[in-house]
Motif scaffolding. Structure first.
Motif, PDB file in Angstrom:
ATOM      1  N   LYS A   1       0.844  -1.206   0.000  1.00  0.00           N
ATOM      2  CA  LYS A   1       0.000   0.000   0.000  1.00  0.00           C
ATOM      3  C   LYS A   1       0.879   1.255   0.000  1.00  0.00           C
ATOM      4  CE  LYS A   1      -4.182   1.917   1.699  1.00  0.00           C
ATOM      5  NZ  LYS A   1      -5.183   2.155   2.667  1.00  0.00           N
ATOM      6  N   ILE A   2       1.978   1.197   0.757  1.00  0.00           N
ATOM      7  CA  ILE A   2       2.848   2.380   0.838  1.00  0.00           C
ATOM      8  C   ILE A   2       3.685   2.521  -0.433  1.00  0.00           C
ATOM      9  CG2 ILE A   2       4.701   3.452   2.198  1.00  0.00           C
ATOM     10  CD1 ILE A   2       3.313   2.314   4.650  1.00  0.00           C
ATOM     11  N   THR A   3       4.060   1.378  -1.016  1.00  0.00           N
ATOM     12  CA  THR A   3       4.787   1.441  -2.302  1.00  0.00           C
ATOM     13  C   THR A   3       3.894   2.122  -3.339  1.00  0.00           C
ATOM     14  OG1 THR A   3       5.911  -0.618  -1.763  1.00  0.00           O
ATOM     15  CG2 THR A   3       5.933   0.036  -4.078  1.00  0.00           C
ATOM     16  N   LYS A   4       2.633   1.712  -3.381  1.00  0.00           N
ATOM     17  CA  LYS A   4       1.692   2.289  -4.346  1.00  0.00           C
ATOM     18  C   LYS A   4       1.542   3.802  -4.104  1.00  0.00           C
ATOM     19  CE  LYS A   4      -2.908   1.495  -6.054  1.00  0.00           C
ATOM     20  NZ  LYS A   4      -4.220   1.129  -5.557  1.00  0.00           N
ATOM     21  N   PHE A   5       1.484   4.157  -2.828  1.00  0.00           N
ATOM     22  CA  PHE A   5       1.379   5.576  -2.453  1.00  0.00           C
ATOM     23  C   PHE A   5       2.599   6.347  -2.975  1.00  0.00           C
ATOM     24  CE2 PHE A   5       2.226   8.596   1.296  1.00  0.00           C
ATOM     25  CZ  PHE A   5       1.492   9.625   0.740  1.00  0.00           C
ATOM     26  N   PHE A   6       3.808   5.815  -2.708  1.00  0.00           N
ATOM     27  CA  PHE A   6       5.029   6.499  -3.166  1.00  0.00           C
ATOM     28  C   PHE A   6       5.055   6.607  -4.695  1.00  0.00           C
ATOM     29  CE2 PHE A   6       7.470   5.163   0.923  1.00  0.00           C
ATOM     30  CZ  PHE A   6       7.112   6.352   1.537  1.00  0.00           C
ATOM     31  N   GLU A   7       4.598   5.546  -5.368  1.00  0.00           N
ATOM     32  CA  GLU A   7       4.596   5.605  -6.839  1.00  0.00           C
ATOM     33  C   GLU A   7       3.648   6.697  -7.349  1.00  0.00           C
ATOM     34  OE1 GLU A   7       5.785   0.925  -7.524  1.00  0.00           O
ATOM     35  OE2 GLU A   7       3.698   1.535  -7.774  1.00  0.00           O
TER      36      GLU A   7
ATOM     37  N   ILE B   1       5.375  10.262  -6.744  1.00  0.00           N
ATOM     38  CA  ILE B   1       6.777  10.477  -7.145  1.00  0.00           C
ATOM     39  C   ILE B   1       6.938  11.738  -8.011  1.00  0.00           C
ATOM     40  CG2 ILE B   1       6.761   8.962  -9.200  1.00  0.00           C
ATOM     41  CD1 ILE B   1       9.489   8.869  -6.661  1.00  0.00           C
ATOM     42  N   LYS B   2       5.922  11.997  -8.846  1.00  0.00           N
ATOM     43  CA  LYS B   2       5.962  13.184  -9.704  1.00  0.00           C
ATOM     44  C   LYS B   2       6.064  14.468  -8.854  1.00  0.00           C
ATOM     45  CE  LYS B   2       2.809  15.365 -12.984  1.00  0.00           C
ATOM     46  NZ  LYS B   2       1.423  15.278 -13.441  1.00  0.00           N
ATOM     47  N   TYR B   3       5.452  14.427  -7.681  1.00  0.00           N
ATOM     48  CA  TYR B   3       5.416  15.614  -6.816  1.00  0.00           C
ATOM     49  C   TYR B   3       6.538  15.598  -5.775  1.00  0.00           C
ATOM     50  CZ  TYR B   3       0.893  15.538  -9.028  1.00  0.00           C
ATOM     51  OH  TYR B   3      -0.098  15.481  -9.975  1.00  0.00           O
ATOM     52  N   CYS B   4       7.183  14.452  -5.615  1.00  0.00           N
ATOM     53  CA  CYS B   4       8.272  14.311  -4.630  1.00  0.00           C
ATOM     54  C   CYS B   4       9.424  13.558  -5.293  1.00  0.00           C
ATOM     55  CB  CYS B   4       7.799  13.525  -3.407  1.00  0.00           C
ATOM     56  SG  CYS B   4       6.328  14.170  -2.617  1.00  0.00           S
TER      57      CYS B   4
ATOM     58  N   MET C   1      -1.221   7.772   6.633  1.00  0.00           N
ATOM     59  CA  MET C   1      -0.785   8.424   5.389  1.00  0.00           C
ATOM     60  C   MET C   1      -0.459   9.903   5.622  1.00  0.00           C
ATOM     61  SD  MET C   1      -0.580   6.261   3.012  1.00  0.00           S
ATOM     62  CE  MET C   1      -1.077   4.592   2.640  1.00  0.00           C
ATOM     63  N   SER C   2      -1.225  10.558   6.512  1.00  0.00           N
ATOM     64  CA  SER C   2      -0.949  11.979   6.739  1.00  0.00           C
ATOM     65  C   SER C   2       0.390  12.155   7.464  1.00  0.00           C
ATOM     66  CB  SER C   2      -2.090  12.651   7.494  1.00  0.00           C
ATOM     67  OG  SER C   2      -2.364  11.964   8.686  1.00  0.00           O
ATOM     68  N   ALA C   3       0.746  11.187   8.335  1.00  0.00           N
ATOM     69  CA  ALA C   3       2.032  11.295   9.041  1.00  0.00           C
ATOM     70  C   ALA C   3       3.193  11.165   8.053  1.00  0.00           C
ATOM     71  CB  ALA C   3       2.125  10.227  10.127  1.00  0.00           C
ATOM     72  N   ILE C   4       3.073  10.221   7.114  1.00  0.00           N
ATOM     73  CA  ILE C   4       4.134  10.080   6.097  1.00  0.00           C
ATOM     74  C   ILE C   4       4.215  11.365   5.269  1.00  0.00           C
ATOM     75  CG2 ILE C   4       4.883   8.811   4.031  1.00  0.00           C
ATOM     76  CD1 ILE C   4       3.618   6.296   5.213  1.00  0.00           C
ATOM     77  N   ALA C   5       3.053  11.879   4.896  1.00  0.00           N
ATOM     78  CA  ALA C   5       3.032  13.100   4.063  1.00  0.00           C
ATOM     79  C   ALA C   5       3.725  14.266   4.783  1.00  0.00           C
ATOM     80  CB  ALA C   5       1.593  13.462   3.706  1.00  0.00           C
ATOM     81  N   MET C   6       3.494  14.401   6.086  1.00  0.00           N
ATOM     82  CA  MET C   6       4.139  15.503   6.822  1.00  0.00           C
ATOM     83  C   MET C   6       5.654  15.304   6.880  1.00  0.00           C
ATOM     84  SD  MET C   6       1.894  17.796   7.440  1.00  0.00           S
ATOM     85  CE  MET C   6       2.910  18.955   8.322  1.00  0.00           C
ATOM     86  N   CYS C   7       6.103  14.049   7.068  1.00  0.00           N
ATOM     87  CA  CYS C   7       7.560  13.792   7.081  1.00  0.00           C
ATOM     88  C   CYS C   7       8.172  14.163   5.726  1.00  0.00           C
ATOM     89  CB  CYS C   7       7.855  12.321   7.406  1.00  0.00           C
ATOM     90  SG  CYS C   7       7.467  11.851   9.103  1.00  0.00           S
ATOM     91  N   LEU C   8       7.464  13.825   4.644  1.00  0.00           N
ATOM     92  CA  LEU C   8       7.985  14.160   3.308  1.00  0.00           C
ATOM     93  C   LEU C   8       8.054  15.675   3.124  1.00  0.00           C
ATOM     94  CD1 LEU C   8       6.200  11.532   0.998  1.00  0.00           C
ATOM     95  CD2 LEU C   8       8.453  11.401   2.058  1.00  0.00           C
ATOM     96  N   MET C   9       7.066  16.376   3.666  1.00  0.00           N
ATOM     97  CA  MET C   9       7.079  17.836   3.522  1.00  0.00           C
ATOM     98  C   MET C   9       8.197  18.475   4.349  1.00  0.00           C
ATOM     99  SD  MET C   9       5.206  18.466   1.123  1.00  0.00           S
ATOM    100  CE  MET C   9       5.509  20.232   1.143  1.00  0.00           C
ATOM    101  N   SER C  10       8.540  17.857   5.487  1.00  0.00           N
ATOM    102  CA  SER C  10       9.684  18.378   6.258  1.00  0.00           C
ATOM    103  C   SER C  10      10.967  18.207   5.454  1.00  0.00           C
ATOM    104  CB  SER C  10       9.820  17.625   7.587  1.00  0.00           C
ATOM    105  OG  SER C  10       8.781  17.980   8.446  1.00  0.00           O
ATOM    106  N   LEU C  11      11.065  17.047   4.792  1.00  0.00           N
ATOM    107  CA  LEU C  11      12.244  16.827   3.940  1.00  0.00           C
ATOM    108  C   LEU C  11      12.260  17.869   2.818  1.00  0.00           C
ATOM    109  CD1 LEU C  11      14.667  15.053   2.985  1.00  0.00           C
ATOM    110  CD2 LEU C  11      13.028  13.764   1.608  1.00  0.00           C
TER     111      LEU C  11
ATOM    112  N   ALA D   1      -1.310  13.232   1.008  1.00  0.00           N
ATOM    113  CA  ALA D   1      -2.002  12.243   1.849  1.00  0.00           C
ATOM    114  C   ALA D   1      -3.240  11.715   1.130  1.00  0.00           C
ATOM    115  CB  ALA D   1      -2.380  12.854   3.191  1.00  0.00           C
ATOM    116  N   ARG D   2      -3.934  12.609   0.430  1.00  0.00           N
ATOM    117  CA  ARG D   2      -5.129  12.207  -0.327  1.00  0.00           C
ATOM    118  C   ARG D   2      -4.826  11.093  -1.325  1.00  0.00           C
ATOM    119  NH1 ARG D   2      -5.151  15.035  -4.782  1.00  0.00           N
ATOM    120  NH2 ARG D   2      -5.955  13.649  -6.369  1.00  0.00           N
ATOM    121  N   LEU D   3      -3.624  11.144  -1.917  1.00  0.00           N
ATOM    122  CA  LEU D   3      -3.274  10.129  -2.910  1.00  0.00           C
ATOM    123  C   LEU D   3      -2.967   8.780  -2.257  1.00  0.00           C
ATOM    124  CD1 LEU D   3      -1.280  12.467  -5.300  1.00  0.00           C
ATOM    125  CD2 LEU D   3      -3.452  11.330  -5.810  1.00  0.00           C
ATOM    126  N   GLY D   4      -2.781   8.784  -0.921  1.00  0.00           N
ATOM    127  CA  GLY D   4      -2.614   7.530  -0.191  1.00  0.00           C
ATOM    128  C   GLY D   4      -3.955   6.986   0.261  1.00  0.00           C
TER     129      GLY D   4
END
Ligand code: PMV
Length: 362
Positions: A90-96, A99-102, A131-141, A163-166
């Motif tokens: 599920k998380i791999t699919k989310f990252f895929e 990817i265009k945005y990150c 999913m929102s927690a992962i999204a916030m970590c990515l935004m900090s990066l 997060a919506r895309l997850g």
């Protein structure tokens, strides 16, 4: 829809390990999202209370890849201290999807550590907070890699977009106390691609509303929400349902401002039952409520008739019941739950929660 704004323009090179931790909440919808089109565009607008005690804490370590030639997305996932291979697809699919945005995602090996405040398989959906927690970590990066200054407003907006895309409802788990997702004429600034904080002054009574989550069934759901959303295609009542939800959103916008609790109760309970009515009338049809879900609903109605209390219920895509009530009734309702409702919960378990303000950097 301006999604170009989420493609980063000027990123600097980084060769050191970076690590970020975020605590993000679950949410409970008052007007429900059920039905979508690709890519995760809702068929109607929805609104939720952001919760506070039901949350996920996620840390992501970003270790720069030595060999930058590979464009793979590499990550390890630990849930509550243990390696969790079954959460990875599920998380791999989310990252895929993001990817265009990150694009920086492919330049790191990531180690993700995640834990929930609520018991695992309590029947509480963890995808919104997860999913929102992962999204916030990515935004900090992204913030630390960006040569341009990113405002908090942009960070929250893009985090909600990601997060919506997850998971659709995860777009409503970045801010609080009330978040709208889905373009709606009555909600200024609303969008199909990210959630926005409810933009009008909220009546005092809703600022610290309580939600006791009664754990009727802690098991895995028989029908996932992905399948449920899908069944809204070709559903005989779908168009009417989307119309009803959008009308309810216009109504609840007024109720949240004027504090009319009788109208709130009527609208919120009707939304919960309409959501489950869509499940009952899908084909294949399914029932997520359990006998104890109905016992609790009937006990709430009886208690309200007897006492004049403003307690009400809502449901998500499962058997658990969210009992909503104003803060000034908290003592009475705690007694009511202990005396009359907890016996309908598995092992008498329930979670006391309250409306919260969204993601916190920890
Ligand atoms: O975000 P998803 O795809 O798990 O869908 C959530 C749907 C409901 O919880 C039933 C309603 C909502 O708006 O949260």
């Amino acid at each position: 829809m301006d999604t170009q704004q989420f493609i980063p323009k000027s990123l600097v090179n980084n060769t050191t390990k970076l690590s970020f931790t975020w605590k993000t909440p679950s949410n409970i919808a008052l007007v429900k999202y059920w039905g979508k089109t690709e890519p995760q565009i809702p068929k109607n607008a929805s609104i939720s209370f952001t919760l506070s005690n039901s949350h996920t804490i996620t840390t992501i370590d970003f270790v720069p890849k030595l060999n930058l030639k590979t464009n793979d997305i590499n990550f390890e996932l630990f849930f509550e201290g243990k390696k969790k291979e079954d959460f990875k697809p599920k998380i791999t699919k989310f990252f895929e999807r993001i990817i265009k945005y990150c694009p920086y995602l492919t330049t790191y090996n990531m180690v993700i550590h995640s834990e929930n405040s609520f018991p695992h398989s309590s029947g509480i959906a963890s995808s919104a907070s997860g999913m929102s927690a992962i999204a916030m970590c990515l935004m900090s990066l992204e913030k630390s890699l960006s040569s341009a200054e990113l405002t908090d407003e942009f960070i929250n907006k893009k985090a909600s977009f990601l997060a919506r895309l997850g998971s659709g409802s995860a777009s409503r788990s970045i801010e609080g106390p009330l978040v709208v997702w889905g373009n709606h004429p009555a909600i200024k600034g609303s969008s199909d691609v990210f959630g926005v904080p409810f933009p009008y002054e909220v009546h005092e009574v809703f600022k610290n509303y309580h939600d006791a989550i009664l754990l009727v069934d802690k098991g895995e759901k028989q029908v996932s929400s992905t399948v449920g959303h899908d069944l809204m295609h070709n559903h005989p009542f779908a168009e009417e349902r989307f119309k009803q939800a959008n009308e309810n959103l216009a109504k609840i916008s007024k109720i949240l401002q004027n504090g009319n609790l009788d109208s709130f109760i009527n609208l919120v309970e009707s939304e919960a039952l309409s959501l489950h009515a869509m499940m009952l009338t899908s084909n294949p049809y399914f029932i997520l409520m359990k006998p104890n879900t109905l016992e609790i609903i009937n006990a709430i109605w009886k208690f309200r008739n007897k006492t004049g209390s403003k307690v009400c219920f809502t449901l998500d895509a499962g058997a658990n019941v969210h009992v909503l009530y104003p803060a000034n009734e908290s003592e009475n309702i705690a007694q009511f739950i202990d005396n009359e409702l907890s016996k309908f919960c598995q092992k008498n378990h329930y979670i006391c929660d309250v409306v919260g303000l969204g993601a916190v950097n920890v």
